[in-house]
Design a protein around this motif. Structure first.
Motif, PDB file in Angstrom:
ATOM      1  N   GLU A  21       2.268   1.927  -3.342  1.00 42.95           N
ATOM      2  CA  GLU A  21       1.229   2.436  -4.250  1.00 42.95           C
ATOM      3  C   GLU A  21       1.163   3.961  -4.172  1.00 42.95           C
ATOM      4  N   HIS A  57     -13.381   4.269  -9.609  1.00 40.98           N
ATOM      5  CA  HIS A  57     -12.009   4.709  -9.373  1.00 40.98           C
ATOM      6  C   HIS A  57     -11.835   4.924  -7.877  1.00 40.98           C
ATOM      7  N   PRO A  91      -5.904   7.055  -4.015  1.00 37.70           N
ATOM      8  CA  PRO A  91      -4.964   6.523  -3.018  1.00 37.70           C
ATOM      9  C   PRO A  91      -5.203   7.038  -1.605  1.00 37.70           C
ATOM     10  N   ASP A 127      -3.014  12.226  -8.254  1.00 36.71           N
ATOM     11  CA  ASP A 127      -4.047  11.456  -8.949  1.00 36.71           C
ATOM     12  C   ASP A 127      -5.011  12.445  -9.591  1.00 36.71           C
ATOM     13  N   ASN A 161       0.825  -1.208   0.000  1.00 37.66           N
ATOM     14  CA  ASN A 161       0.000   0.000   0.000  1.00 37.66           C
ATOM     15  C   ASN A 161       0.861   1.262   0.000  1.00 37.66           C
ATOM     16  N   THR A 205     -10.231  -5.661  -5.465  1.00 34.90           N
ATOM     17  CA  THR A 205      -9.336  -4.501  -5.499  1.00 34.90           C
ATOM     18  C   THR A 205      -8.076  -4.838  -6.294  1.00 34.90           C
ATOM     19  N   LYS A 206      -8.189  -5.737  -7.258  1.00 33.86           N
ATOM     20  CA  LYS A 206      -7.010  -6.245  -7.970  1.00 33.86           C
ATOM     21  C   LYS A 206      -6.482  -5.276  -9.024  1.00 33.86           C
ATOM     22  N   MET A 207      -7.319  -4.373  -9.513  1.00 37.02           N
ATOM     23  CA  MET A 207      -6.861  -3.421 -10.521  1.00 37.02           C
ATOM     24  C   MET A 207      -6.178  -2.232  -9.853  1.00 37.02           C
ATOM     25  N   ARG A 208      -5.352  -1.541 -10.607  1.00 36.53           N
ATOM     26  CA  ARG A 208      -4.643  -0.387 -10.075  1.00 36.53           C
ATOM     27  C   ARG A 208      -5.603   0.790  -9.976  1.00 36.53           C
ATOM     28  N   ARG A 209      -5.853   1.240  -8.747  1.00 38.30           N
ATOM     29  CA  ARG A 209      -6.719   2.389  -8.455  1.00 38.30           C
ATOM     30  C   ARG A 209      -8.158   2.212  -8.944  1.00 38.30           C
ATOM     31  N   SER A 216       4.559   7.190  -6.373  1.00 37.27           N
ATOM     32  CA  SER A 216       4.337   6.917  -7.795  1.00 37.27           C
ATOM     33  C   SER A 216       5.634   6.506  -8.481  1.00 37.27           C
ATOM     34  N   GLU A 274       5.887   6.585 -11.888  1.00 33.97           N
ATOM     35  CA  GLU A 274       5.655   7.028 -13.254  1.00 33.97           C
ATOM     36  C   GLU A 274       6.935   7.630 -13.808  1.00 33.97           C
TER      37      GLU A 274
END
Length: 165
Positions: free
Chosen positions: A9, A117, A120, A62, A6, A85-89, A12, A14
């Motif tokens: 997550e 959506h 975070p 975000d 967590n 909750t397996k997908m990102r955000r 970032s 990016e």
């Protein structure tokens, strides 16, 4: 190990430089709201929903967050049970309801699932009950944003539970 996932997550990974759209970083005199971590943009979504503390004091970026990003909440407000909750955000929510059948004068159980959506600033686990609000389309399937969570109300097999709100 779950808490480390967590925390990673929030930080970032990016490639592009992450900044909020509404904050000018090189300002000589600061007009935006200032927090411990520096200048941060946040807003009220209205309808009586409080701004999470993490949205004000956090350091996440975000653009799809209703508190620190661009989307506005308008239209439907739903409550549902978090299934995945397996997908990102992004989370999957199950909404149960009763459908009346006139011929037999009885109700049958039905459900729908929708994707929302999840910013975070929220820590969401399967079994939590969330309140979501409609916003502009954020992706092909996502048209809702998480506004509030009620932690861990339901346990056991979530797909077999029938919970109405």
């Amino acid at each position: 190990q779950k808490s480390q996932a967590n925390m990673s997550e929030l930080i970032s990974h990016e490639k592009a430089f992450q900044k909020q759209n509404n904050v000018f970083l090189n300002a000589k005199n600061v007009l935006s709201k200032k927090t411990k971590s520096g200048v941060r943009y946040y807003k009220k979504v209205g309808l009586g929903f409080k701004i999470p503390k993490e949205a004000i004091e956090g350091e996440y970026i975000d653009n799809k967050c209703p508190f620190t990003g661009l989307p506005t909440i308008r239209g439907k407000i739903y409550k549902g049970l978090v299934i995945s909750t397996k997908m990102r955000r992004t989370i999957v929510i199950r909404r149960d309801y009763l459908h009346y059948i006139r011929k037999f004068k009885r109700f049958e159980k039905r459900h729908t699932s929708l994707q929302a959506h999840c910013s975070p600033c929220f820590r969401v686990n399967p079994g939590d009950i969330v309140t979501v609000g409609q916003c502009r389309p954020l992706s092909k399937c996502v048209r809702f944003n998480v506004l509030r969570i009620e932690p861990q109300k339901i346990t056991g097999n979530l797909k077999k539970q029938f919970v109405m709100f």
